[in-house]
Structure formats: C-alpha cells, structure tokens
Design a protein around this motif. Structure first.
Motif, PDB file in Angstrom:
ATOM      1  N   ASP A   1    -117.692 -41.431 -45.883  1.00  0.00           N
ATOM      2  CA  ASP A   1    -116.986 -41.706 -44.623  1.00  0.00           C
ATOM      3  C   ASP A   1    -115.740 -40.838 -44.504  1.00  0.00           C
ATOM      4  O   ASP A   1    -115.402 -40.357 -43.414  1.00  0.00           O
ATOM      5  CB  ASP A   1    -116.599 -43.187 -44.542  1.00  0.00           C
ATOM      6  N   LEU A   2    -115.045 -40.630 -45.628  1.00  0.00           N
ATOM      7  CA  LEU A   2    -113.857 -39.777 -45.627  1.00  0.00           C
ATOM      8  C   LEU A   2    -114.228 -38.338 -45.277  1.00  0.00           C
ATOM      9  O   LEU A   2    -113.514 -37.673 -44.517  1.00  0.00           O
ATOM     10  CB  LEU A   2    -113.184 -39.831 -47.008  1.00  0.00           C
TER      11      LEU A   2
ATOM     12  N   ARG B   1    -116.751 -37.296 -43.450  1.00  0.00           N
ATOM     13  CA  ARG B   1    -117.072 -37.216 -42.023  1.00  0.00           C
ATOM     14  C   ARG B   1    -115.793 -37.240 -41.184  1.00  0.00           C
ATOM     15  O   ARG B   1    -115.657 -36.484 -40.204  1.00  0.00           O
ATOM     16  CB  ARG B   1    -117.995 -38.380 -41.628  1.00  0.00           C
ATOM     17  N   ALA B   2    -114.853 -38.099 -41.568  1.00  0.00           N
ATOM     18  CA  ALA B   2    -113.596 -38.190 -40.823  1.00  0.00           C
ATOM     19  C   ALA B   2    -112.789 -36.899 -40.945  1.00  0.00           C
ATOM     20  O   ALA B   2    -112.210 -36.415 -39.960  1.00  0.00           O
ATOM     21  CB  ALA B   2    -112.782 -39.384 -41.328  1.00  0.00           C
ATOM     22  N   GLN B   3    -112.748 -36.338 -42.150  1.00  0.00           N
ATOM     23  CA  GLN B   3    -112.031 -35.083 -42.363  1.00  0.00           C
ATOM     24  C   GLN B   3    -112.674 -33.941 -41.584  1.00  0.00           C
ATOM     25  O   GLN B   3    -111.976 -33.086 -41.013  1.00  0.00           O
ATOM     26  CB  GLN B   3    -111.991 -34.741 -43.853  1.00  0.00           C
TER      27      GLN B   3
ATOM     28  N   ARG C   1    -114.355 -34.124 -38.756  1.00  0.00           N
ATOM     29  CA  ARG C   1    -114.022 -34.242 -37.338  1.00  0.00           C
ATOM     30  C   ARG C   1    -112.553 -33.887 -37.084  1.00  0.00           C
ATOM     31  O   ARG C   1    -112.224 -33.170 -36.137  1.00  0.00           O
ATOM     32  CB  ARG C   1    -114.297 -35.664 -36.837  1.00  0.00           C
ATOM     33  N   ARG C   2    -111.658 -34.360 -37.971  1.00  0.00           N
ATOM     34  CA  ARG C   2    -110.230 -34.079 -37.804  1.00  0.00           C
ATOM     35  C   ARG C   2    -109.961 -32.576 -37.852  1.00  0.00           C
ATOM     36  O   ARG C   2    -109.226 -32.035 -37.014  1.00  0.00           O
ATOM     37  CB  ARG C   2    -109.427 -34.785 -38.902  1.00  0.00           C
TER      38      ARG C   2
ATOM     39  N   GLU D   1    -121.179 -36.109 -37.918  1.00  0.00           N
ATOM     40  CA  GLU D   1    -119.879 -36.793 -37.799  1.00  0.00           C
ATOM     41  C   GLU D   1    -120.035 -38.287 -37.593  1.00  0.00           C
ATOM     42  O   GLU D   1    -119.182 -39.075 -38.037  1.00  0.00           O
ATOM     43  CB  GLU D   1    -119.091 -36.180 -36.640  1.00  0.00           C
ATOM     44  N   LEU D   2    -121.118 -38.704 -36.930  1.00  0.00           N
ATOM     45  CA  LEU D   2    -121.331 -40.131 -36.649  1.00  0.00           C
ATOM     46  C   LEU D   2    -122.091 -40.849 -37.770  1.00  0.00           C
ATOM     47  O   LEU D   2    -122.291 -42.054 -37.702  1.00  0.00           O
ATOM     48  CB  LEU D   2    -122.099 -40.295 -35.337  1.00  0.00           C
TER      49      LEU D   2
END
Length: 267
Positions: free
Chosen positions: A8-9, A11-13, A15-16, A43-44
């Motif tokens: 999850d980290l 994917r979040a990184q 997108r960021r 990303e999702l």
C-alpha cells in the motif's frame, strides 16, 4: 503473499511522486510503456505490482531506486515467518557454509534453474512463483556486494547429472554459472563424487552462517519449511558434520574440472 502495508505504501508513493511530477496517468504511462488504465489499476491495487514497471517508474521519476527497494522489502516481509530469521542471519554473515545433496544452492542458482525448482511446488500460482523467484535472486546480491561473505558450497555430483532431455539446456547454463562463481576468490564450490556412496551429509541439507563476532547460526530445510538452529549443542553437531562432508569432497580445482566435464556432457 506480499506484505500488504508495504505494498500500500508503494502504491501511495507512486501516485504521490507522479502527481508531484505533474504527470497524468496517460502521460506517465507512455513514459513507462504502460497504458493510462494500467497505471490507474496499479495505483488502485487492481493490478499486481510489477518489477519492470517499478524500475521504469524509478527512472522516470528519478527516485534513486525507492520503489524497487520498497518492493524488495515487501517481498521479504511477505516470506514465511520461519524463514525471516534466517534471511537476516544470511545478510549479516561474514562466512556461509552450505551443504546441499539434492539441488544447486539457492545463492548460486540461475534464474531459469530457480524458476524451475520453485515451480515444482504445484500449489503455487504464477504470481507466487515469480515473487519467490525475485526474493531468491535478490538474496544473491550479498555475494556481489562490497566486502561479500565467504561462501563455501558442497554439492553432490549427482545434482550436476540430474537432467532429462527437456532440462539439459537449463542444466548446462546452471553448471556454467557455477564454474564462473567458483572462479571468484570469495566463492568455493566443491563436489562430492558419485563414487562416495554413503556419508553423514545425506541425512539432509544445512547451512551455517558466522557473524562478525564469530558466532554461528544454522538453518535446516524441510518439506514443510525450515528451522533456525542456534543452540550451542546443535551447532557443534552441524559444524562437525560440515567437516565430514567437506572431507568427502574433491578439491576446489578438481571440482571445477568435474563441472567443466559436466557442461561438455550437456552441450
């Protein structure tokens, strides 16, 4: 399975960093050779993380390898609980001693050989096979890092000879890789010839690791997992058995000559 919090980290990184670079999913997709819909799916969490995709993302976003490094952590965290203590001991070892009677040791396996061995467990999905393969190949990096550990492997000649018609190409590649590894000053591969019919090592494979303080830890593999050995009495037995199996092996030079002959037989 990969470690979900770390995944999850990632994917979040991803997108960021993409948003920070002011790239739409379509624009970013073109740069990493994915479609915009595929980027969105990654990303999702609707699409598994792909090592090639993350390598390209690191290059495009100039992360310094952040995303692929996080994926390595996710793979390691996703390993069975029985394996994690040994992975840490392996990374910290100054010397590794491995006896393997049935397979090429994992740290010396080629990608094709490792994939075939892992795939033999028919309960694994293709994604699980590739994840375990990536972890195994990542573990091999300890042998190419600055100040690598001394790695001494003892194998059986029968391991080099075991290949049907469909496996000969993989075995030729694998044996050539063993010879190349054995030429390095910090790696030794010694072979117990088939003429040695019985010895104590045939009871099962084991690995011993020595840390910077001179302490030893061992690891035993079984059909159901593995066991870390740290009791002094048990380590003394394994160290004694190591001396026994190594005494049965050919010298380093003789072993390399035998492996060269094996490559010729497969070619």
């Amino acid at each position: 399975m990969e470690s979900e919090p770390t995944v999850d980290l990632i994917r979040a990184q991803l997108r960021r960093l993409r948003v920070k670079a002011e790239l739409s999913q379509e624009e970013f997709g073109k740069l990493v050779h994915f479609s915009g819909s595929q980027v969105s799916a990654v990303e999702l969490g609707q699409r598994p993380l792909d090592r090639f995709f993350l390598q390209r993302a690191d290059e495009v976003l100039a992360t310094g390898g952040l995303l692929t490094s996080l994926l390595k952590l996710a793979d390691r965290d996703g390993q069975p609980s029985w394996l994690r203590p040994w992975l840490e001991a392996e990374r910290q070892a100054q010397q590794l001693r491995c006896y393997q009677p049935t397979l090429i040791p994992g740290l010396l396996q080629t990608q094709n050989y490792a994939r075939a061995v892992i795939r033999s467990a028919d309960t694994l999905t293709d994604d699980e096979v590739e994840q375990r393969l990536n972890v195994r190949l990542d573990r091999q990096s300890i042998l190419s890092q600055p100040n690598p550990p001394q790695f001494i492997a003892v194998i059986e000649e029968a391991v080099l000879r075991r290949a049907d018609e469909s496996f000969k190409g993989i075995m030729a590649e694998q044996t050539a890789h063993l010879i190349a590894c054995a030429a390095k000053p910090h790696i030794s591969v010694q072979v117990i010839p088939v003429e040695v019919s019985v010895h104590v090592g045939l009871i099962g494979p084991f690995v011993l690791g020595r840390d910077a303080n001179g302490g030893w830890v061992g690891h035993l593999e079984t059909q159901l997992g593995g066991v870390v050995v740290d009791r002094d009495e048990d380590l003394a037995i394994l160290l004694s058995r190591w001396e026994s199996v190594r005494n049965e092996a050919l010298s380093r030079r003789q072993s390399i000559e035998l492996m060269k002959e094996a490559v010729t037989s497969w070619s």
